[in-house]
Design a protein around this motif. Structure first.
Motif, PDB file in Angstrom:
ATOM      1  N   SER A  43       0.807  -1.226   0.000  1.00 20.06           N
ATOM      2  CA  SER A  43       0.000   0.000   0.000  1.00 20.06           C
ATOM      3  C   SER A  43       0.838   1.274   0.000  1.00 20.06           C
ATOM      4  N   THR A  44       2.153   1.172   0.167  1.00 16.31           N
ATOM      5  CA  THR A  44       2.993   2.366   0.107  1.00 16.31           C
ATOM      6  C   THR A  44       3.121   2.903  -1.313  1.00 16.31           C
ATOM      7  N   TYR A  45       2.868   2.053  -2.326  1.00 18.59           N
ATOM      8  CA  TYR A  45       2.988   2.519  -3.714  1.00 18.59           C
ATOM      9  C   TYR A  45       1.882   1.993  -4.628  1.00 18.59           C
ATOM     10  N   GLY A  95       0.531   5.202  -8.897  1.00 20.53           N
ATOM     11  CA  GLY A  95      -0.435   6.197  -9.354  1.00 20.53           C
ATOM     12  C   GLY A  95      -1.066   5.908 -10.707  1.00 20.53           C
ATOM     13  N   GLN A  96      -0.625   4.867 -11.389  1.00 19.59           N
ATOM     14  CA  GLN A  96      -1.177   4.512 -12.694  1.00 19.59           C
ATOM     15  C   GLN A  96      -2.248   3.433 -12.533  1.00 19.59           C
ATOM     16  N   PRO A  97      -3.417   3.641 -13.142  1.00 17.14           N
ATOM     17  CA  PRO A  97      -4.485   2.635 -13.005  1.00 17.14           C
ATOM     18  C   PRO A  97      -4.126   1.326 -13.708  1.00 17.14           C
ATOM     19  N   LEU A  98      -4.552   0.240 -13.116  1.00 18.99           N
ATOM     20  CA  LEU A  98      -4.387  -1.090 -13.697  1.00 18.99           C
ATOM     21  C   LEU A  98      -5.779  -1.655 -13.952  1.00 18.99           C
ATOM     22  N   GLN A  99      -6.175  -1.705 -15.198  1.00 19.64           N
ATOM     23  CA  GLN A  99      -7.485  -2.241 -15.565  1.00 19.64           C
ATOM     24  C   GLN A  99      -7.319  -3.278 -16.651  1.00 19.64           C
TER      25      GLN A  99
END
Length: 131
Positions: A12-14, A33-37
């Motif tokens: 959860s730190t990154y 910070g980049q979404p993973l979908q």
């Protein structure tokens, strides 16, 4: 020992991390910070995680002499999961903790286009002060 909770807390730190409704599965919705979908998934069945921690205990003892073997094995598991997530995870990646290894499916490819194939490369490291 709540190993799944330790994995979630550590990541959860990154990453944005949540537990799946299915036991032993952790979902990563974002990475740096980049979404993973779709989300990247860590499959960590309780029995496999326990076996992995136990199989790492001897190696971990050389790294963390001040903790018991189980805590050392957990720390080494966290190091290995972080290495796989940070170096290979992308949308849809599945990282599975097995009894004595971690496997990755759908790994991000490394961009080696800027590397001279005829170049000579060396790894160096500085020894920590306490050694």
């Amino acid at each position: 020992m709540d190993v799944i909770g330790a994995i979630v807390e550590d990541l959860s730190t990154y990453a944005t991390v949540r537990l799946s409704e299915q036991p032993g599965k952790i979902l990563l919705d974002t990475l740096d910070g980049q979404p993973l979908q779709p989300p990247a998934v860590i499959v960590a069945p309780a029995d496999a995680v326990a076996n992995y921690v136990q199989s790492c205990a001897a190696s971990a003892r050389a790294l963390w002499t001040d903790v018991d073997p189980e805590e050392g094995g957990l720390r080494l598991l966290l190091v290995h999961i972080n290495e796989e997530v940070l170096s290979k995870a992308q949308a849809g990646t599945i990282i599975t903790v097995g009894d004595d290894k971690i496997t990755v499916h759908g790994a991000r490819r490394m961009d080696l286009s800027g590397i001279d194939p005829n170049g000579e490369y060396y790894w160096t490291a500085d020894r920590p002060d306490q050694f």
